[in-house]
Design a protein around this motif. Structure first.
Motif, mmCIF file in Angstrom:
data_model
loop_
_atom_site.group_PDB
_atom_site.id
_atom_site.type_symbol
_atom_site.label_atom_id
_atom_site.label_comp_id
_atom_site.label_asym_id
_atom_site.label_seq_id
_atom_site.Cartn_x
_atom_site.Cartn_y
_atom_site.Cartn_z
ATOM 1 N N GLU A 124 21.397 -28.471 -29.659
ATOM 2 C CA GLU A 124 20.646 -28.838 -27.561
ATOM 3 C C GLU A 124 21.347 -30.340 -27.576
ATOM 4 O O GLU A 124 21.351 -31.251 -26.803
ATOM 5 C CB GLU A 124 19.315 -28.526 -27.329
ATOM 6 N N SER A 150 14.888 -25.762 -27.424
ATOM 7 C CA SER A 150 14.415 -25.440 -26.219
ATOM 8 C C SER A 150 14.756 -23.763 -26.080
ATOM 9 O O SER A 150 15.685 -22.569 -26.743
ATOM 10 C CB SER A 150 15.126 -26.041 -24.707
ATOM 11 N N GLN A 152 17.034 -21.982 -25.006
ATOM 12 C CA GLN A 152 18.054 -21.579 -24.194
ATOM 13 C C GLN A 152 18.605 -20.504 -23.986
ATOM 14 O O GLN A 152 18.858 -19.037 -23.740
ATOM 15 C CB GLN A 152 19.027 -22.722 -24.030
ATOM 16 N N LYS A 200 16.500 -16.985 -23.205
ATOM 17 C CA LYS A 200 15.925 -16.882 -22.302
ATOM 18 C C LYS A 200 17.395 -16.525 -21.597
ATOM 19 O O LYS A 200 17.124 -15.553 -20.626
ATOM 20 C CB LYS A 200 15.390 -17.894 -21.205
ATOM 21 N N ARG A 235 12.470 -31.838 -30.924
ATOM 22 C CA ARG A 235 14.094 -32.544 -31.119
ATOM 23 C C ARG A 235 13.482 -33.180 -32.194
ATOM 24 O O ARG A 235 12.549 -34.347 -31.825
ATOM 25 C CB ARG A 235 13.956 -32.513 -29.925
ATOM 26 N N ASP A 293 10.041 -23.907 -18.242
ATOM 27 C CA ASP A 293 11.423 -22.705 -18.562
ATOM 28 C C ASP A 293 11.770 -21.520 -17.326
ATOM 29 O O ASP A 293 10.457 -20.569 -17.512
ATOM 30 C CB ASP A 293 11.712 -22.543 -19.884
ATOM 31 N N HIS A 300 25.128 -28.385 -21.303
ATOM 32 C CA HIS A 300 25.359 -28.400 -22.862
ATOM 33 C C HIS A 300 26.272 -26.569 -22.810
ATOM 34 O O HIS A 300 26.474 -26.434 -21.442
ATOM 35 C CB HIS A 300 23.632 -27.574 -22.768
ATOM 36 N N SER A 318 16.782 -29.962 -16.646
ATOM 37 C CA SER A 318 17.971 -30.246 -15.472
ATOM 38 C C SER A 318 18.378 -28.605 -15.562
ATOM 39 O O SER A 318 17.563 -27.780 -16.249
ATOM 40 C CB SER A 318 19.524 -30.355 -16.630
ATOM 41 N N GLY A 319 19.369 -27.948 -14.688
ATOM 42 C CA GLY A 319 19.494 -26.630 -14.882
ATOM 43 C C GLY A 319 21.176 -26.550 -14.239
ATOM 44 O O GLY A 319 21.557 -27.393 -14.148
ATOM 45 N N SER A 320 21.403 -25.276 -14.360
ATOM 46 C CA SER A 320 22.899 -24.609 -14.351
ATOM 47 C C SER A 320 22.679 -22.924 -13.950
ATOM 48 O O SER A 320 22.214 -22.202 -14.431
ATOM 49 C CB SER A 320 23.932 -24.763 -15.117
ATOM 50 N N ARG A 323 24.730 -19.827 -15.869
ATOM 51 C CA ARG A 323 25.613 -20.021 -17.235
ATOM 52 C C ARG A 323 26.202 -19.003 -16.995
ATOM 53 O O ARG A 323 26.674 -18.258 -16.590
ATOM 54 C CB ARG A 323 24.074 -19.414 -18.079
ATOM 55 N N GLY A 364 19.114 -21.122 -14.699
ATOM 56 C CA GLY A 364 18.183 -21.377 -14.355
ATOM 57 C C GLY A 364 18.171 -22.912 -14.481
ATOM 58 O O GLY A 364 18.259 -23.793 -14.655
ATOM 59 N N ILE A 365 16.630 -22.989 -14.973
ATOM 60 C CA ILE A 365 16.318 -24.723 -15.253
ATOM 61 C C ILE A 365 14.732 -24.984 -15.872
ATOM 62 O O ILE A 365 14.180 -24.087 -16.208
ATOM 63 C CB ILE A 365 16.079 -25.512 -14.374
ATOM 64 N N ALA A 366 14.760 -26.083 -16.101
ATOM 65 C CA ALA A 366 13.418 -26.169 -17.217
ATOM 66 C C ALA A 366 13.155 -28.057 -16.660
ATOM 67 O O ALA A 366 13.922 -28.762 -16.564
ATOM 68 C CB ALA A 366 14.153 -26.758 -18.782
HETATM 69 N N1 ASP Z 1 17.198 -25.502 -22.089
HETATM 70 C C1 ASP Z 1 17.942 -27.233 -21.340
HETATM 71 C C2 ASP Z 1 17.203 -27.987 -21.743
HETATM 72 O O1 ASP Z 1 16.595 -27.956 -22.539
HETATM 73 C C3 ASP Z 1 17.210 -26.594 -19.541
HETATM 74 C C4 ASP Z 1 18.207 -25.418 -18.682
HETATM 75 O O2 ASP Z 1 19.604 -25.772 -18.811
HETATM 76 O O3 ASP Z 1 17.535 -24.085 -18.381
HETATM 77 O O4 ASP Z 1 17.989 -28.694 -21.014
#
Ligand code: ASP
Length: 601
Positions: free
Chosen positions: A184, A206, A208, A211, A230, A246, A461, A487-489, A491, A532-534
């Motif tokens: 990350e 995370s 990531q 999920k 982290r 998350d 990421h 942030s989210g996206s 995938r 998704g998003i966190a």
């Molecule tokens: N895992 C990502 C982060 O911690 C968030 C995500 O893209 O869902 O920033």
């Protein structure tokens, strides 16, 4: 003996009742043999009174007096008594139990407290001890109303989020804490394996990849209140472990994730404040955020926009600007209008901003005022008439306005100008207090190139779905008052594309196989389109509560040096434990070189 009420319960309607209260001795005052105690718990404070002259017949006043003597400050105690009205004029309107008091008829010390290292009142900041003392005695710090409210607020926020997500068919699924490292961008916290000596788990930065694999598994809608770890160098207000809300969804598009988050936040808002939250949130593109506000997380509650002046200076006699434009840099201006700023910023202030410009990474700061309809400063003489006209028009410059120009390489200059904007807004009192403005940052790049190292990095990421020939990524941020909440996206859901993005980031086939082979394998079994998003829970709570630091929203945070002062961790571990793990510490004071040398012989 069980309490009949909490310390926040009793009202005038309870007069005459026999009650049992249990709590902590917050303050006590002795008025000529009559002791008044503020008995406190999470729910409130009730005044309890030991009045030897006013005890029911048959009470052993001396025995009771002896017990009362043991009631040191912050001891846990139990009192039985009768609710009575406070003497006229001594009511406390600020306290919900303030009309009544409890006349103690019997009492018991449940557990004595040492003298606390600081007063657990509702002190102002100035009276509080240093944060390190508060963290060492966090169990006492958490007895303060302000902390109780923060912890309650946080619990309620999470509860409401769960309620909303469950109502929409999301499943709460736990993912491993002992995991393989997922890149990350920060360092991992690692956990050595005893069973497989020499190997390590990583605590998740995370969830990531887990999920995403849950989406491959067909779980369709996932959420988790997830702890993330982290190991970052002390960046401002970060915690080594923090909490994300998350979320991941399948067979959706970018907008579905945003819609769901807006509805979730609106639901939470209603629950917390009883008010409607305005949705949808406005969207701002990454480019606009950067070029107009100098930040990828601009605070849009106030103005002070940047105007681009690069073209205005393409032809100029002002050497610095000429060079910057020729080198492909950017020139931006900020107009501090006469009425909101121009008049308030004097010559000395300007010098201060020039000094700050350096701190903000800017090469410098050029400034001028509009005096008698003309731009006025010692550098204007280098400007061509077209430069002057261009500035006046672009900046909509009017009499008395103060204009700042900032110039240099694109990113560094814009970010510096963004910091300047924030500083000016704070200094000029332009930031409205107690208002909340959510935004989406959209239209983001897929990759970023570090201007210093030249290294290509993922903007978010490497699992973000690229588009526009890898120029853009289907990623977005949710912003609140100039902070990134999360942030989210969308995938990548096809293995070839995942490999391609990792290649573009400079990873060799071997590295890809070693680090991500397991995940790419999962993508090759019919991964659905997903995203998704966190959301950073600590951060959102801190902003909503107006806290300076996320530490004030966490029950047991680490201090600024990543230390847990309450238990003294991180700490050394016994040699036997290290041996069991087949590990040896190289920290200097752990290694006894003499012994090692002897062993070698
Ligand atoms: N895992 C990502 C982060 O911690 C968030 C995500 O893209 O869902 O920033």
């Amino acid at each position: 003996m069980r309490r009949t009420h909490t310390c926040g319960d009793l009202r005038s309607s309870d007069l005459g009742k026999e009650v049992c209260l249990q709590g902590w001795v917050r303050f006590s005052r002795d008025h000529g043999g009559v002791a008044f105690i503020d008995l406190a718990d999470r729910y409130g404070i009730t005044q309890v009174v030991f009045d030897p002259e006013d005890l029911p017949a048959g009470t052993d006043a001396q025995a009771l007096a002896n017990v009362m003597k043991t009631f040191t400050r912050e001891s846990a105690v139990s009192v039985n008594g009768i609710v009575r009205k406070r003497v006229d004029g001594t009511e406390d309107a600020r306290n919900k139990t303030g009309e009544v008091e409890v006349l103690i008829t019997s009492a018991e010390l449940l557990s004595r407290s040492e003298v606390p290292p600081f007063e657990i009142g509702d002190q102002k900041e100035g009276v509080l001890p240093s944060e390190d003392v508060r963290l060492e005695y966090r169990y006492l710090d958490l007895r303060r109303t302000e902390m109780i409210r923060a912890i309650e607020f946080r619990s309620k926020f999470i509860h409401l989020a769960r309620q909303y997500l469950e109502s929409q068919g999301f499943l709460e699924i736990e993912t491993p804490m002992l995991a393989k490292s997922t890149p990350e961008g920060a360092r991992d916290y690692v956990v050595p394996s005893r069973v497989h000596p020499g190997t390590f788990y990583a605590l998740p930065q995370s969830p990531q990849l887990y999920k995403q694999m849950l989406m491959v598994a067909g779980m369709d809608r996932y959420y988790q209140v997830a702890r993330c770890f982290r190991d970052e160098d002390s960046r401002k207000d970060r915690q080594p472990e923090f909490t994300q809300l998350d979320i991941e969804m399948s067979f959706i598009e970018e907008k579905d994730i945003q819609d769901n988050m807006e509805r979730m936040l609106a639901y939470i808002w209603k629950g917390l404040y009883g008010e409607e939250l305005q949705i949808p949130f406005p969207r701002i593109s990454y480019m606009e955020a950067m070029e107009r506000y100098g930040s990828d997380k601009p605070d849009l509650r106030y103005g002070l926009p940047l105007e681009k002046l690069t073209e205005v200076f393409r032809e100029t006699n002002y050497g610095i600007m000429k060079k910057i434009v020729a080198e492909g840099g950017i020139i931006v201006g900020m107009n501090l209008k006469k009425d909101i700023a121009g008049d308030k910023i004097g010559r000395n202030d300007v010098d201060r901003y020039i000094a700050l410009a350096k701190k903000f990474g800017l090469g410098g700061l050029t400034w001028m005022r509009v005096v008698n309809g003309e731009l006025d400063s010692n550098i204007v003489k280098y400007f061509t008439d077209d430069n002057k006209k261009g500035i006046k028009e672009t900046m909509k410059a009017e009499e008395g306005d103060l204009i700042f120009l900032m110039a240099g390489p694109w990113k560094r200059t814009l970010e510096g100008a963004g910091l300047m904007r924030r500083q000016l807004a704070a200094d000029l009192g332009l930031v409205p207090e107690g208002t909340f403005q959510f935004h989406w940052l959209v239209d983001c790049p897929m990759f970023e190139v570090d201007p210093v190292s030249g290294k290509k990095d993922a903007f978010h990421h490497p699992f973000v779905l690229p588009y526009d020939n890898f120029k853009k990524g289907a990623c977005f941020d949710i912003l609140l008052n100039g902070n990134e909440l999360g942030s989210g996206s969308m995938r990548i859901n096809r293995p070839e594309m995942q490999v391609e993005v990792l290649h573009q980031l400079g990873l060799s086939d071997e590295r890809i196989e070693e680090n991500f082979g397991w995940f790419i394998k999962a993508l090759s079994y019919g991964a659905p389109p997903h995203g998704g998003i966190a959301i950073g829970v600590d951060r959102v709570i801190a902003i909503l509560l107006g806290k300076e630091t996320i530490r004030d929203t966490i029950a047991f945070p680490k201090n600024k040096k990543a230390e847990s002062l309450i238990d003294g961790s991180p700490d050394k571990i016994d040699d036997e434990k290290l041996e069991e793990l087949q590990l040896m510490s190289l920290a200097m004071d752990d290694v006894n070189f003499d012994i090692e040398e002897e062993d070698i012989e």
